[in-house]
Design a protein around this motif. Structure first.
Motif, PDB file in Angstrom:
ATOM      1  N   PHE A  39       5.081  -2.747  -1.409  1.00 23.18           N
ATOM      2  CA  PHE A  39       5.751  -1.464  -1.590  1.00 23.18           C
ATOM      3  C   PHE A  39       5.819  -1.076  -3.064  1.00 23.18           C
ATOM      4  O   PHE A  39       5.511   0.049  -3.438  1.00 23.18           O
ATOM      5  N   PHE A  40       6.219  -2.014  -3.924  1.00 27.38           N
ATOM      6  CA  PHE A  40       6.390  -1.682  -5.335  1.00 27.38           C
ATOM      7  C   PHE A  40       5.089  -1.779  -6.125  1.00 27.38           C
ATOM      8  O   PHE A  40       5.003  -1.255  -7.229  1.00 27.38           O
ATOM      9  N   GLY A  41       4.070  -2.418  -5.605  1.00 31.67           N
ATOM     10  CA  GLY A  41       2.814  -2.544  -6.322  1.00 31.67           C
ATOM     11  C   GLY A  41       1.792  -1.495  -5.965  1.00 31.67           C
ATOM     12  O   GLY A  41       0.652  -1.563  -6.416  1.00 31.67           O
ATOM     13  N   ARG A  42       2.173  -0.490  -5.194  1.00 29.99           N
ATOM     14  CA  ARG A  42       1.208   0.524  -4.743  1.00 29.99           C
ATOM     15  C   ARG A  42       0.725   1.393  -5.873  1.00 29.99           C
ATOM     16  O   ARG A  42      -0.430   1.764  -5.932  1.00 29.99           O
ATOM     17  N   GLY A  43       1.582   1.781  -6.787  1.00 33.93           N
ATOM     18  CA  GLY A  43       1.200   2.725  -7.836  1.00 33.93           C
ATOM     19  C   GLY A  43       0.549   2.111  -9.047  1.00 33.93           C
ATOM     20  O   GLY A  43       0.065   2.813  -9.908  1.00 33.93           O
ATOM     21  N   ARG A  44       0.478   0.824  -9.126  1.00 33.64           N
ATOM     22  CA  ARG A  44      -0.046   0.168 -10.318  1.00 33.64           C
ATOM     23  C   ARG A  44      -1.563   0.230 -10.412  1.00 33.64           C
ATOM     24  O   ARG A  44      -2.113   0.194 -11.496  1.00 33.64           O
TER      25      ARG A  44
END
Length: 58
Positions: free
Chosen positions: A49-54
């Motif tokens: 969820f938190f690594g999607r935009g990286r």
């Protein structure tokens, strides 16, 4: 991935203990393995969820 490895180790130990007739120890190993698996699952979903935009930077 280290947490998943520990999960598999505890589950294999539970199977070995069950084969040799140690039911209480096998249940304890299975319980710990189950908890570790759910911790791994939660951390994996959070990292997805938190690594999607990286990956996409313009």
């Amino acid at each position: 991935m280290d947490l998943l490895r520990w999960t598999l180790i505890f589950l294999v130990l539970a199977l070995v203990a069950a084969v040799f007739g140690f039911g209480g120890v096998a249940a304890d190993f299975a319980y710990v393995g189950k908890i570790l698996f759910f911790i791994f699952l939660v951390l994996f979903i959070v990292s997805l969820f938190f690594g999607r935009g990286r990956g996409r930077t313009l």
